[in-house]
Design a protein around this motif. Structure first.
Motif, PDB file in Angstrom:
ATOM      1  N   SER A  32       0.815  -1.291   0.138  1.00  0.00           N
ATOM      2  CA  SER A  32       0.053  -0.148  -0.073  1.00  0.00           C
ATOM      3  C   SER A  32       0.939   1.216  -0.079  1.00  0.00           C
ATOM      4  CB  SER A  32      -0.885  -0.061   1.189  1.00  0.00           C
ATOM      5  OG  SER A  32      -0.326   0.117   2.400  1.00  0.00           O
ATOM      6  N   PRO A  37       1.590   0.446 -11.003  1.00  0.00           N
ATOM      7  CA  PRO A  37       1.806  -1.061 -11.404  1.00  0.00           C
ATOM      8  C   PRO A  37       2.456  -1.430 -10.250  1.00  0.00           C
ATOM      9  CG  PRO A  37       2.368   0.232 -13.257  1.00  0.00           C
ATOM     10  CD  PRO A  37       2.237   1.260 -12.226  1.00  0.00           C
ATOM     11  N   ALA A  40       0.006  -3.437  -7.811  1.00  0.00           N
ATOM     12  CA  ALA A  40      -0.544  -4.244  -8.217  1.00  0.00           C
ATOM     13  C   ALA A  40       0.178  -5.470  -8.025  1.00  0.00           C
ATOM     14  CB  ALA A  40      -1.196  -3.919  -9.676  1.00  0.00           C
ATOM     15  N   TRP A  41       1.475  -5.077  -8.747  1.00  0.00           N
ATOM     16  CA  TRP A  41       2.256  -6.230  -8.814  1.00  0.00           C
ATOM     17  C   TRP A  41       2.836  -6.802  -7.282  1.00  0.00           C
ATOM     18  CZ3 TRP A  41       5.761  -3.408 -12.791  1.00  0.00           C
ATOM     19  CH2 TRP A  41       4.972  -3.539 -14.258  1.00  0.00           C
ATOM     20  N   ALA A  44      -0.337  -8.478  -5.998  1.00  0.00           N
ATOM     21  CA  ALA A  44      -0.364  -9.946  -6.433  1.00  0.00           C
ATOM     22  C   ALA A  44       0.549 -10.953  -6.115  1.00  0.00           C
ATOM     23  CB  ALA A  44      -0.296  -9.846  -7.890  1.00  0.00           C
TER      24      ALA A  44
END
Length: 396
Positions: A32, A37, A40-41, A44
């Motif tokens: 956070s 990107p 997100a990466w 994930a």
């Protein structure tokens, strides 16, 4: 607390899911801090790593492959290691401890290359700082992976050792049970031989006395009374010996004191009983009588007892028997012979008219148990002879 520990050991996925959830929260919190990107990466990768941790012990091989692919993906996507990357250490440990050989080797290679690849990809000062700094930093980053892998290997070896100990204990327990069954079978055979000797000898005496008492009952009541007394005393002696034999089958809390097993010193009493039953017997000893092993003592007594029983059953009328015991320096010789009609070996074995018996078989087994030899057969001039040679320990 003990029940909780047992439940956790029997449900490894529950424990793994707990640790995976904790690392997932840490990974998401760290992700956070980024945007775009990278957010997100990183999120994930945290989710995928947590999923691999959940199934790492259920499927250690696929988990190891997934961890290597996820690490390569982070290198390609420029996702630097974060706090949640400690999960890779757990994957290396699991592959070494529970995975197949190829998975263990893959984890070792991946852990050893993790440090150099991370320095090459994420250390901006690596190319300009020189190779000593890069080598030192690479070794520092790879060391935790190698240590976790070594810990896993140690766990595997220890588990294999404990499994081998359990298998060995199981084998020893099976061998112990088998030996106990063999011992029980041997004891039953010994009791059967003892019961045969006791019953065959005493019952034959009782039969002879009963026949004699019936024959002289009307003409000589006194002799009939003596015969009945002999029957009663013989029956009591048989009961005493049978109680002694069957006493070994009782439990320790109900066992009583029984008379000792008969030996050579009891032969005169046995011969007196036989003479009372009407069989003429001479008894002689030679050498230096001495105390013998109990197995030899009992073997001598039972051989004489069984041989005289056979003489009464098969010797015919007006038979005369002779018993001789020779105490040698290295061996004890027992001779029992008669001048009767001389029953054959086959008759003695089958029991003649009285049905099948185990007289000579029992003799051979007894003599074999003390490493002796037995010679049975017709005697020159008529009759039958039984000769046993029982080895003794050389006197010191």
């Amino acid at each position: 607390m003990h029940r909780l520990n047992v439940r956790l050991r029997t449900r490894p996925m529950t424990v793994d899911a707990g640790w995976a959830g904790l690392l997932l929260v840490i990974g998401l919190l760290h992700a956070s801090r980024f945007a775009g990107p990278q957010l997100a990466w990183r999120a994930a990768s945290a989710v995928l790593l947590a999923a691999l941790l959940v199934v790492r012990r259920r499927a250690p091989g696929p988990a190891a492959v997934g961890g290597v692919l996820l690490g390569v993906g982070q290198l390609v996507l420029d996702v630097a290691a974060g706090p949640a990357s400690a999960g890779y250490l757990a994957l290396a440990y699991t592959a070494a401890a529970y995975g197949p050989v190829w998975a263990s080797r893959l984890a070792l290679a991946g852990g050893a290359l993790a440090g150099p690849l991370a320095v090459w990809r994420f250390d901006p000062g690596g190319p300009t700082a020189g190779w000593p700094r890069a080598a030192l930093l690479s070794g520092f980053l790879a060391t935790p992976f190698i240590l976790c892998w070594a810990w896993g290997r140690l766990t595997r070896v220890r588990r294999a050792y404990l499994t081998e100990l359990e298998d060995r204990a199981a084998r020893l327990e099976r061998e112990r049970d088998a030996q106990a069954k063999v011992a029980v079978a041997a004891e039953r055979a010994r009791i059967a031989r003892e019961l045969h000797d006791v019953v065959a000898h005493n019952v034959s005496v009782m039969i002879v006395q009963a026949d004699g008492a019936a024959y002289v009952l009307d003409n000589s009541p006194r002799q009939a009374k003596e015969a009945l007394g002999t029957i009663a005393s013989t029956g009591r002696q048989a009961l005493v010996e049978m109680r002694r034999l069957l006493g070994v089958l009782r439990t320790s809390d109900t066992a009583e004191e029984y008379v000792p097993q008969p030996g050579v010193e009891k032969l005169p009493e046995l011969l007196e009983q036989v003479r009372t039953a009407g069989l003429q017997v001479d008894y002689a000893t030679s050498g230096h009588p001495r105390e013998l092993p109990r197995g030899v003592e009992l073997t001598v007594y039972r051989i004489v007892q069984e041989a005289l029983t056979n003489v009464r059953k098969h010797g015919g009328p007006d038979v005369h028997a002779r018993v001789a015991v020779d105490f040698g320096e290295r061996e004890l010789a027992v001779l029992v012979e008669d001048d009767g009609r001389g029953s054959t070996d086959e008759n003695l074995t089958t029991g003649g008219a009285d049905g099948p018996g185990h007289g000579l078989i029992g003799m051979r087994e007894r003599v074999g148990m003390v490493s002796g030899s037995l010679d049975v057969g017709p005697r020159p001039g008529g009759g039958f002879r039984i000769r046993a040679i029982l080895p003794l320990k050389t006197p010191s």
